[in-house]
Design an enzyme around this catalytic site. Sequence first.
Site, PDB file in Angstrom:
ATOM      1  NE  ARG A  88      -4.100  -1.760   2.135  1.00  0.00           N
ATOM      2  CZ  ARG A  88      -5.357  -1.365   1.923  1.00  0.00           C
ATOM      3  NH1 ARG A  88      -5.661  -0.088   1.864  1.00  0.00           N
ATOM      4  NH2 ARG A  88      -6.321  -2.246   1.790  1.00  0.00           N
ATOM      5  CE1 TYR A  98      -1.082  -8.795  -1.918  1.00  0.00           C
ATOM      6  CE2 TYR A  98      -2.954 -10.100  -1.177  1.00  0.00           C
ATOM      7  CZ  TYR A  98      -2.317  -8.875  -1.317  1.00  0.00           C
ATOM      8  OH  TYR A  98      -2.926  -7.743  -0.850  1.00  0.00           O
ATOM      9  CG  ASP A 137     -13.548   2.404   2.743  1.00  0.00           C
ATOM     10  OD1 ASP A 137     -14.021   1.811   1.747  1.00  0.00           O
ATOM     11  OD2 ASP A 137     -12.664   1.909   3.472  1.00  0.00           O
TER      12      ASP A 137
END
Length: 377
Positions: free
Chosen positions: A108, A213, A292
């Site tokens: 991120r 991952y 969000d």
Amino acid sequence: MDRSARIAVIGAGLGGMTVAGFLQRAGFDVRIYEQAPAFSRIGAGIILSPNVTKVLRRLDVEQGIIDTGIKPRSYISRTWDTGEIIYKIEFDAASEARFGGPYLSIHRGDLHAQLERGIAAGSIDFNHRLVATEETLDRIRLTFDNGRKVDADIVIGADGINSKVREHLLGAEPPRFIGSVAQRAIFPAAALGEFNIPDCTKWWGRDRHILAYFMTSKRDEVYVIGVVPCSSWDHDAPLLPSSRAELIENFASFHPDLLRVLEAANEVTVWPIFDRERNDRWSEGRIVLLGDACHPMRPYMAAGGAMAIEDGAILSRCLAEFDEPAQAFRCYEATRVDRVGDVQRISIENSWMRGPCTDIDWFYRYDACVAPLTLPT
Ligand SMILES: Cc1cc2nc3c(=O)[nH]c(=O)nc-3n(C[C@H](O)[C@H](O)[C@H](O)COP(=O)(O)OP(=O)(O)OC[C@H]3O[C@@H](n4cnc5c(N)ncnc54)[C@H](O)[C@@H]3O)c2cc1C
């Protein structure tokens, strides 16, 4: 909209950065107000599906995320006990042509560094936590915790699940704890020794699941996120320290291939998961929500960030297209609400890519930069 309109974006998250980048490209005067003092490389990865990467291409960010993240060769779903593969998709030149963009996994922090390149230099005011909004006939006055006051013609609430802007529209209501927590860990792939893992695997249990991952094309950094039931969450902190032992205990009955990965995990943290009930009112007057702030969802489809980024692309197109904010916002809502509602529903079901019949084309092929806008009636 008049290009001289002052647009304030609250929150420099995925949605805020995207909408600001597109609005600036359309000639608008945009500033972003972010509560954090700076961006930091917080410990989590994110999956960016092709419907997102093709949007980020238009902000000149796609190549940067390809270079810093990884285009996984495949995504695999396996059952928790036997390890049977119940769903698999290969990502290659043919899938990129079919979906119009690559599927990516990335840290991120690395994604954010790239998103910053998609907006005009110096357009973020850090250390600005919005504490109040006051709306008059012709403007909105924003008050920040540092005492500064700013006037804007349009306010975009991109301030996440605990949105202050949402409070102004819909009243204060805490998000809902969904009864699950996410355990997360990032570790160097070297800790796996000789054990090779596929690029992206989701393991499906009865009441829990876990993904592992790679986040870099060198395949040197692994991200693990496991979701397990938890009856309550009584802490104010967004995350708490956990441990490898706790992680392994939660998945102790899972297949040995997974446990071999978990043995390599260190610095495990635990995060509560919240969402909100669906709400289709995203705007009022000169104020509009995205991401969000208006539709936080369970992370089971890995699509909340994707929806924030698509929202940003569509909202910027609507603001560029219509003269009045009210028209622009009606068009934005009419274009977005059904698609976001479907993603919210699938995220609650936790059914995405769980079995061979999953239809993925409607989601991955969508292109928010050219998809038809639904005109307000
Ligand atoms: C465990 C987990 C895994 C996930 N995995 C994926 C995935 O793989 N793929 C995916 O697409 N999505 C994923 N998501 C969802 C995704 O993280 C969110 O949907 C996405 O971050 C929402 O983006 P946003 O811009 O709306 O909000 P945010 O990213 O939350 O950004 C909001 C910003 O606003 C700032 N802010 C907040 N309040 C104020 C204020 N009062 N004043 C000023 N600034 C403020 C915050 O500091 C922040 O920078 C996951 C979520 C979770 C919980």
